[in-house]
Design an enzyme around this catalytic site. Structure first.
Site, PDB file in Angstrom:
ATOM      1  N   HIS A 141       0.924  -1.161  -0.001  1.00 36.07           N
ATOM      2  CA  HIS A 141      -0.079   0.025  -0.001  1.00 36.07           C
ATOM      3  C   HIS A 141       0.806   1.453   0.122  1.00 36.07           C
ATOM      4  O   HIS A 141       0.582   2.049  -0.623  1.00 36.07           O
ATOM      5  CB  HIS A 141      -0.986   0.105   1.143  1.00 36.07           C
ATOM      6  CG  HIS A 141      -1.704   1.199   1.440  1.00 36.07           C
ATOM      7  ND1 HIS A 141      -3.077   1.076   1.415  1.00 36.07           N
ATOM      8  CD2 HIS A 141      -1.406   2.357   1.579  1.00 36.07           C
ATOM      9  CE1 HIS A 141      -3.456   2.295   1.665  1.00 36.07           C
ATOM     10  NE2 HIS A 141      -2.417   3.344   1.794  1.00 36.07           N
ATOM     11  N   GLU A 142       2.062   1.250   1.036  1.00 36.35           N
ATOM     12  CA  GLU A 142       2.933   2.300   0.843  1.00 36.35           C
ATOM     13  C   GLU A 142       3.525   2.444  -0.441  1.00 36.35           C
ATOM     14  O   GLU A 142       3.880   3.639  -0.808  1.00 36.35           O
ATOM     15  CB  GLU A 142       3.460   2.168   2.012  1.00 36.35           C
ATOM     16  CG  GLU A 142       3.227   2.066   3.437  1.00 36.35           C
ATOM     17  CD  GLU A 142       1.931   3.230   3.904  1.00 36.35           C
ATOM     18  OE1 GLU A 142       1.887   4.266   3.055  1.00 36.35           O
ATOM     19  OE2 GLU A 142       0.988   2.805   4.450  1.00 36.35           O
ATOM     20  N   HIS A 145       1.737   4.250  -2.921  1.00 33.00           N
ATOM     21  CA  HIS A 145       1.991   5.859  -2.813  1.00 33.00           C
ATOM     22  C   HIS A 145       3.326   6.405  -3.244  1.00 33.00           C
ATOM     23  O   HIS A 145       3.080   7.489  -4.056  1.00 33.00           O
ATOM     24  CB  HIS A 145       1.903   6.255  -1.282  1.00 33.00           C
ATOM     25  CG  HIS A 145       0.522   6.431  -0.718  1.00 33.00           C
ATOM     26  ND1 HIS A 145      -0.532   7.211  -1.062  1.00 33.00           N
ATOM     27  CD2 HIS A 145      -0.123   5.525   0.439  1.00 33.00           C
ATOM     28  CE1 HIS A 145      -1.361   7.083  -0.126  1.00 33.00           C
ATOM     29  NE2 HIS A 145      -1.096   6.006   0.617  1.00 33.00           N
TER      30      HIS A 145
END
Ligand code: GNR
Ligand code: NI
Length: 177
Positions: A141-142, A145
């Site tokens: 998820h990070e 980004h």
């Protein structure tokens, strides 16, 4: 990490175009980078969240902070600079995800259950780790980004638009409260 000058930074929320930036690699892990990571950690704890990418506080650099420790357990801060996935499992799992840049919105995202990572740590030293379960979900998820990708970008356009509209409505209600 116990520096008195630590600060809580504002977190960008969708549909802010700055969240779509592709973050740039960190050339040198110096005290400036460490001060940013300290601020990111404090910002993440205050939110509260389990992970935060620098781009979410409007610094488009390849830096991630994370803490997956349970509520009342001692903190376990982790720092990832210039992370790369060097292996991923063929097996996938469905994770329920949220994002500080899409406050109070959740949906299911399918990702590899396990990944192997290479990154620089807080000291700037190269590290490798195998991530599974929540750690694997969170680091992916990070790392999304860092490429300007939000979890809603993994959903159908219908679901993505529904979440973005719900967010706009919540913001409008909050502004008029
Ligand atoms: O706090 C967060 N919780 C979370 C839950 C499931 C999957 C990913 C996350 S990360 C999120 C914080 C955040 O937005 N990081 O970018
Ligand atoms: Ni997020």
């Amino acid at each position: 990490m116990s520096c008195p000058a630590m600060a809580i930074l504002p977190i960008l929320t969708a549909p802010d175009a700055r969240l779509k930036a592709v973050s740039r690699s960190v050339a040198t892990v110096d005290d400036g980078v460490r001060a940013l990571m300290d601020d990111m950690l404090e910002t993440m704890y205050a939110a509260p969240g389990v992970g935060l990418a620098a781009v979410q506080v409007n610094v488009p650099k390849r830096i991630i902070v994370m803490d997956l420790a349970r509520d009342k357990a001692p903190p376990e801060p982790r720092f990832f600079i210039n992370p790369e996935i060097i292996w991923q499992s063929e097996q996938v799992a469905v994770f329920s995800e949220g994002c500080l840049s899409l406050p109070e919105m959740f949906d299911l995202v399918e990702r590899p259950v396990s990944v192997r990572l290479r990154y620089l740590n807080y000291q700037g030293r190269p590290q490798e780790d195998t991530a599974e379960g929540l750690f694997a979900d969170c680091i992916q998820h990070e790392m999304d980004h860092l490429e300007g990708v939000l979890f809603v970008d993994h959903l159908s356009r219908l679901k993505r638009n529904a979440i973005l509209r719900k967010l706009q409505k919540a913001r409008r209600l909050a502004a008029n409260a």
